[in-house]
Write a protein that holds these residues in place. Structure first.
Motif, PDB file in Angstrom:
ATOM      1  N   GLU A 148      -4.094  -6.912  -1.535  1.00 26.94           N
ATOM      2  CA  GLU A 148      -2.901  -7.523  -2.133  1.00 26.94           C
ATOM      3  C   GLU A 148      -2.049  -6.432  -2.777  1.00 26.94           C
ATOM      4  O   GLU A 148      -2.517  -5.699  -3.665  1.00 26.94           O
ATOM      5  N   GLY A 149      -0.799  -6.301  -2.311  1.00 20.19           N
ATOM      6  CA  GLY A 149       0.091  -5.299  -2.870  1.00 20.19           C
ATOM      7  C   GLY A 149      -0.102  -3.910  -2.292  1.00 20.19           C
ATOM      8  O   GLY A 149       0.340  -2.921  -2.886  1.00 20.19           O
ATOM      9  N   TYR A 150      -0.756  -3.816  -1.144  1.00 14.81           N
ATOM     10  CA  TYR A 150      -0.904  -2.552  -0.429  1.00 14.81           C
ATOM     11  C   TYR A 150       0.008  -2.587   0.802  1.00 14.81           C
ATOM     12  O   TYR A 150      -0.074  -3.511   1.617  1.00 14.81           O
ATOM     13  N   THR A 151       0.870  -1.592   0.948  1.00 16.91           N
ATOM     14  CA  THR A 151       1.690  -1.499   2.154  1.00 16.91           C
ATOM     15  C   THR A 151       0.842  -0.952   3.294  1.00 16.91           C
ATOM     16  O   THR A 151      -0.290  -0.490   3.094  1.00 16.91           O
ATOM     17  N   ASP A 152       1.415  -0.962   4.500  1.00 19.94           N
ATOM     18  CA  ASP A 152       0.687  -0.420   5.656  1.00 19.94           C
ATOM     19  C   ASP A 152       0.248   1.024   5.413  1.00 19.94           C
ATOM     20  O   ASP A 152      -0.842   1.427   5.836  1.00 19.94           O
ATOM     21  N   LYS A 153       1.069   1.785   4.743  1.00 24.56           N
ATOM     22  CA  LYS A 153       0.767   3.196   4.502  1.00 24.56           C
ATOM     23  C   LYS A 153      -0.315   3.384   3.444  1.00 24.56           C
ATOM     24  O   LYS A 153      -0.836   4.497   3.281  1.00 24.56           O
ATOM     25  N   GLU A 154      -0.659   2.325   2.724  1.00 28.23           N
ATOM     26  CA  GLU A 154      -1.641   2.435   1.641  1.00 28.23           C
ATOM     27  C   GLU A 154      -3.000   1.849   1.997  1.00 28.23           C
ATOM     28  O   GLU A 154      -3.854   1.685   1.129  1.00 28.23           O
ATOM     29  N   SER A 171       1.345  -5.762   2.619  1.00 26.82           N
ATOM     30  CA  SER A 171       2.433  -6.292   1.787  1.00 26.82           C
ATOM     31  C   SER A 171       3.708  -5.495   2.052  1.00 26.82           C
ATOM     32  O   SER A 171       3.661  -4.301   2.375  1.00 26.82           O
ATOM     33  N   THR A 172       4.846  -6.148   1.896  1.00 21.87           N
ATOM     34  CA  THR A 172       6.123  -5.450   2.025  1.00 21.87           C
ATOM     35  C   THR A 172       6.311  -4.451   0.898  1.00 21.87           C
ATOM     36  O   THR A 172       6.751  -3.312   1.105  1.00 21.87           O
ATOM     37  N   ASP A 173       5.968  -4.862  -0.315  1.00 26.04           N
ATOM     38  CA  ASP A 173       6.105  -4.016  -1.498  1.00 26.04           C
ATOM     39  C   ASP A 173       4.741  -3.536  -1.979  1.00 26.04           C
ATOM     40  O   ASP A 173       3.733  -4.213  -1.784  1.00 26.04           O
ATOM     41  N   GLU A 228       7.954  -8.436 -17.174  1.00 29.05           N
ATOM     42  CA  GLU A 228       8.770  -7.232 -17.033  1.00 29.05           C
ATOM     43  C   GLU A 228       9.847  -7.406 -15.970  1.00 29.05           C
ATOM     44  O   GLU A 228      10.474  -6.436 -15.549  1.00 29.05           O
ATOM     45  N   ASN A 229      10.033  -8.652 -15.536  1.00 30.00           N
ATOM     46  CA  ASN A 229      11.016  -8.989 -14.511  1.00 30.00           C
ATOM     47  C   ASN A 229      10.771  -8.225 -13.210  1.00 30.00           C
ATOM     48  O   ASN A 229      11.703  -7.857 -12.494  1.00 30.00           O
ATOM     49  N   GLN A 230       9.499  -8.007 -12.897  1.00 28.66           N
ATOM     50  CA  GLN A 230       9.118  -7.349 -11.651  1.00 28.66           C
ATOM     51  C   GLN A 230       8.556  -8.394 -10.687  1.00 28.66           C
ATOM     52  O   GLN A 230       7.501  -8.984 -10.955  1.00 28.66           O
ATOM     53  N   TRP A 231       9.249  -8.612  -9.620  1.00 23.25           N
ATOM     54  CA  TRP A 231       8.802  -9.553  -8.598  1.00 23.25           C
ATOM     55  C   TRP A 231       8.682  -8.814  -7.275  1.00 23.25           C
ATOM     56  O   TRP A 231       9.642  -8.227  -6.798  1.00 23.25           O
ATOM     57  N   LYS A 232       7.486  -8.846  -6.696  1.00 19.46           N
ATOM     58  CA  LYS A 232       7.192  -8.108  -5.469  1.00 19.46           C
ATOM     59  C   LYS A 232       6.962  -9.077  -4.301  1.00 19.46           C
ATOM     60  O   LYS A 232       6.540 -10.219  -4.494  1.00 19.46           O
ATOM     61  N   GLN A 233       7.222  -8.575  -3.096  1.00 22.45           N
ATOM     62  CA  GLN A 233       6.873  -9.318  -1.890  1.00 22.45           C
ATOM     63  C   GLN A 233       5.509  -8.817  -1.431  1.00 22.45           C
ATOM     64  O   GLN A 233       5.393  -7.718  -0.887  1.00 22.45           O
ATOM     65  N   SER A 278       0.600 -12.922  -5.542  1.00 23.66           N
ATOM     66  CA  SER A 278      -0.037 -13.006  -6.858  1.00 23.66           C
ATOM     67  C   SER A 278       0.904 -12.517  -7.944  1.00 23.66           C
ATOM     68  O   SER A 278       1.873 -11.795  -7.684  1.00 23.66           O
ATOM     69  N   HIS A 279       0.607 -12.898  -9.182  1.00 19.25           N
ATOM     70  CA  HIS A 279       1.391 -12.406 -10.311  1.00 19.25           C
ATOM     71  C   HIS A 279       0.597 -12.524 -11.609  1.00 19.25           C
ATOM     72  O   HIS A 279      -0.289 -13.384 -11.747  1.00 19.25           O
ATOM     73  N   PHE A 280       0.913 -11.642 -12.548  1.00 24.06           N
ATOM     74  CA  PHE A 280       0.384 -11.744 -13.901  1.00 24.06           C
ATOM     75  C   PHE A 280       1.100 -12.888 -14.628  1.00 24.06           C
ATOM     76  O   PHE A 280       1.941 -13.578 -14.067  1.00 24.06           O
ATOM     77  N   ASP A 281       0.734 -13.087 -15.891  1.00 21.28           N
ATOM     78  CA  ASP A 281       1.380 -14.070 -16.762  1.00 21.28           C
ATOM     79  C   ASP A 281       1.152 -15.509 -16.323  1.00 21.28           C
ATOM     80  O   ASP A 281       1.931 -16.400 -16.663  1.00 21.28           O
TER      81      ASP A 281
END
Length: 425
Positions: free
Chosen positions: A183-189, A226-228, A236-241, A246-249
């Motif tokens: 989750e939250g890993y791009t193809d390069k990661e 993931s895209t992002d 923190e107003n951070q929204w990822k694709q 998933s998200h905190f809070d």
């Protein structure tokens, strides 16, 4: 982490149960059932969303009509023609927990929930029930499944997410299959993800009883892109694709990291044998969550990652409760004090004989004074399940209480061992 994995162990209480032969009733395929749980604090409903077929069945093929844990919800599958119960499972959900929030008193919401059942050979009736903390039925829904239904969506055939086995001790019939999802890993990661998955696997099997029962598990790392990079942090107003959104809070708790997009998890796993799910989030922000028979989700790059992923898997895999508590008694409404909790590692002493009473030395004082913990490794220590008073835990410290403690306490170890033996005799 606050969670709603809930358990009362029903092991070895099935002397009169009729043992079914898996092949008599089921194909070697999985029926994936997607539901929407809706409602508010006053009223709840269940709706069927979609049925899917997966290529193989990775779950148990014995104890089919038995439950290892009661959970906050249950599913019963019956053969339509005979009305014989042919399969049972139990679970908890993010929806259950949301119902206790202030928001649930003011508005109604819907939550996705997905469950895996063996694919029936003949028409079957599926009944799903949601229970309150007082073990009362909140909502119940029945529907029919006809195996020849052309609208059952076939998944995991033409597209399967790239994956790599980290541990393989046998086929899915003989082992417990755990999928570790990116989750939250791009193809390069993805090389980073595979290393993080190895670290999670290493940490899990450094703890008893997972260590001594390692040969009963398969672990597969699934590289869902993931895209992002990273995960969403709303405060923190951070929204990822990201792959599973998933998200905190969650419920406005800073460290509570979850996803309500359950279908995206299972879509990413389609075609890969799995029963239990660990999701690794590509972030160094502290947080996570674990929900019984749903998923573990935790951050992979915080210094406390290794103990946290094991703690959260204790929730999602074994239905263990949090043993920590708050001195100011916040969240004391989580467990009614006149009802015995379902989890095996906390007790209100309403029905203590169903918990760890059999493990106590004869001279154990009840409650056990905190300053006697060295003399009584297993006792009845007040404080657990978020409450300082009225709820008791079995040890002074445990992996389910603090990140610093290195092992599960003996009671938690027994609960985990029983779950493993239930799935893989």
């Amino acid at each position: 982490m606050k969670q709603i994995c809930c358990t009362i162990l029903l092991f070895f209480a099935f002397a009169g149960s009729h043992a079914q032969d898996f092949a008599d009733y089921f194909q070697n395929k999985t029926l994936r059932v997607d539901y929407i749980f809706t409602g508010n604090a006053e009223r709840q409903n269940i709706y069927l969303d979609e049925l899917s077929q997966l290529p193989s069945w990775a779950g148990r093929q014995h104890h089919l009509s038995e439950l290892p844990l009661e959970g906050n919800g249950q599913i019963i599958v019956k053969d339509l023609a005979t009305q014989q119960t042919i399969y049972k499972t139990s679970f908890s959900s993010l929806f259950h927990e949301w119902l206790s929030t202030d928001e649930a008193k003011e508005t109604a919401k819907g939550f996705e929930n997905t469950f895996l059942l063996p694919f029936p050979k003949q028409p079957a009736e599926v009944e799903i029930s949601l229970y309150s903390p007082r073990k009362e039925v909140m909502a119940r829904y029945k529907h029919l499944v006809r195996p020849d239904d052309i609208l059952i969506h076939q998944r995991g055939v033409s597209h399967v997410t790239p994956h790599r086995y980290l541990l393989r001790n046998g086929n899915e019939k003989d082992c417990i299959d755990v999928a570790i999802l990116a989750e939250g890993y791009t193809d390069k990661e993805m090389d980073l993800f595979y290393q993080d998955a190895e670290n999670a696997c290493e940490s899990l099997f450094s703890h008893e009883p997972f260590r001594s029962m390692k040969d009963k598990f398969n672990i597969v790392a699934v590289a869902s892109p993931s895209t992002d990079s990273g995960v969403s942090v709303p405060r923190e107003n951070q929204w990822k694709q990201t792959a599973v959104h998933s998200h905190f809070d969650t419920f406005y708790s800073d460290r509570y990291l979850t996803t309500s997009r359950i279908k995206s998890i299972h879509n990413a796993l389609a075609g890969i044998p799995y029963e239990h799910i660990i999701i690794l989030a590509n972030t160094d922000v502290y947080g996570g969550g674990g929900i019984y028979n749903s998923y573990t989700l935790t951050t992979a790059h915080h210094p406390m990652f290794k103990p946290v992923v094991v703690h959260e898997f204790g929730h999602s895999f074994a239905g263990l409760a949090d043993e920590y508590f708050y001195e100011n008694d916040t969240m004391t409404d989580t467990y009614p004090l006149d009802v015995e909790p379902w989890e095996q590692n906390i007790s209100t002493r309403v029905d203590f004989s169903s918990k760890w009473e059999d493990l106590l030395p004869a001279d154990t004082p009840i409650p056990t004074p905190a300053n006697k913990w060295e003399k009584f490794p297993i006792g009845v220590y007040e404080g657990g399940g978020y409450s300082a008073k009225g709820i008791y835990r079995p040890a002074h410290n445990c992996r389910m209480k603090t990140n610093e403690y290195k092992e599960f306490c003996p009671v938690c170890q027994r609960a985990i061992r029983r779950i493993i033996e239930f799935y893989v005799p």
